[in-house]
Design an enzyme around this catalytic site. Structure first.
Site, PDB file in Angstrom:
ATOM      1  CG  ASP A   1     -65.518  65.521 -42.060  1.00 15.65           C
ATOM      2  OD1 ASP A   1     -65.679  64.608 -41.227  1.00 15.65           O
ATOM      3  OD2 ASP A   1     -65.444  65.300 -43.277  1.00 15.65           O
ATOM      4  CG  HIS A   2     -70.087  66.269 -42.114  1.00  8.11           C
ATOM      5  ND1 HIS A   2     -69.280  67.097 -42.873  1.00  8.11           N
ATOM      6  CD2 HIS A   2     -70.492  65.273 -42.940  1.00  8.11           C
ATOM      7  CE1 HIS A   2     -69.212  66.623 -44.107  1.00  8.11           C
ATOM      8  NE2 HIS A   2     -69.938  65.512 -44.176  1.00  8.11           N
TER       9      HIS A   2
ATOM     10  N   GLY B   1     -59.190  63.463 -46.658  1.00  8.79           N
ATOM     11  CA  GLY B   1     -59.325  64.912 -46.811  1.00  8.79           C
ATOM     12  C   GLY B   1     -58.574  65.691 -45.752  1.00  8.79           C
TER      13      GLY B   1
ATOM     14  CG  HIS C   1     -40.428  53.177 -38.615  1.00  6.73           C
ATOM     15  ND1 HIS C   1     -40.464  52.066 -39.424  1.00  6.73           N
ATOM     16  CD2 HIS C   1     -39.983  52.751 -37.410  1.00  6.73           C
ATOM     17  CE1 HIS C   1     -40.046  51.011 -38.734  1.00  6.73           C
ATOM     18  NE2 HIS C   1     -39.752  51.401 -37.511  1.00  6.73           N
ATOM     19  CG  ASN C   2     -43.387  57.391 -41.199  1.00  9.17           C
ATOM     20  OD1 ASN C   2     -44.174  56.485 -40.985  1.00  9.17           O
ATOM     21  ND2 ASN C   2     -42.463  57.307 -42.144  1.00  9.17           N
TER      22      ASN C   2
ATOM     23  NE  ARG D   1     -34.371  55.306 -44.026  1.00  6.71           N
ATOM     24  CZ  ARG D   1     -34.287  54.110 -43.485  1.00  6.71           C
ATOM     25  NH1 ARG D   1     -35.180  53.707 -42.604  1.00  6.71           N
ATOM     26  NH2 ARG D   1     -33.326  53.288 -43.845  1.00  6.71           N
TER      27      ARG D   1
ATOM     28  NE  ARG E   1     -33.748  51.566 -40.139  1.00 13.01           N
ATOM     29  CZ  ARG E   1     -34.223  50.946 -39.066  1.00 13.01           C
ATOM     30  NH1 ARG E   1     -33.637  51.113 -37.891  1.00 13.01           N
ATOM     31  NH2 ARG E   1     -35.282  50.165 -39.154  1.00 13.01           N
TER      32      ARG E   1
ATOM     33  CB  CYS F   1     -62.711  63.398 -42.330  1.00 12.64           C
ATOM     34  SG  CYS F   1     -61.513  62.718 -43.497  1.00 12.64           S
TER      35      CYS F   1
END
Length: 144
Positions: free
Chosen positions: A10-11, A72, A100-101, A138, A134, A67
């Site tokens: 965004d701005h 947001g 991990h994610n 998840r 592992r 942002c």
């Protein structure tokens, strides 16, 4: 890892977006700019949704959203089932988001980190691989 990266925000993130986009191009990444095209006030979902869709569909491997707070754009991107957007304000969080994610979108808070930090955090995100194992189990439980 593919070098097709989507970037947007965004701005409040415009200045960082432009600088990070240039840095990535210099490093050989193919960067798709989802806007905005100026620092004029805009609504972040108008840019975060198209970027998230492009990552979700595989048009781009990873995404960078910027942002003011990072919140947001992350909230918006995470509405897409195939997107895992992580807000990162330091290098260690950036690495862990990937390791991990298996995060595929990074969300940067431009009002809370320096441009140099944002660049370093972005590169760490793009250059870190998912560890699997592992963590894959998840991550597989995340979708509703």
């Amino acid at each position: 890892m593919s070098k097709r990266i989507a970037i947007g925000g965004d701005h409040a993130g415009f200045e960082y977006k432009e600088a990070i986009k240039s840095m990535l191009a210099e490093k050989g990444y193919e960067v798709g700019d989802f806007g905005p095209g100026s620092a004029d006030s805009v609504d972040y979902p108008d840019f975060a949704h198209p970027l998230a869709t492009a990552v979700e569909k595989g048009t781009y491997t990873l995404g960078v959203l910027i942002c003011g707070s990072g919140n947001g754009v992350a909230i918006t991107a995470n509405k897409h089932a195939g997107v895992r957007a992580a807000i990162c304000w330091n290098d260690e969080l950036s690495a862990l988001a990937r390791q991990h994610n298996d995060a595929n979108v990074i969300s940067l808070p431009a009002r809370f980190i320096s441009l140099e930090e944002a660049k370093k955090i972005t590169l760490t995100f793009l250059e870190t691989d998912f560890e699997g194992g592992r963590h894959a189990r998840r991550v597989g439980k995340i979708p509703c």
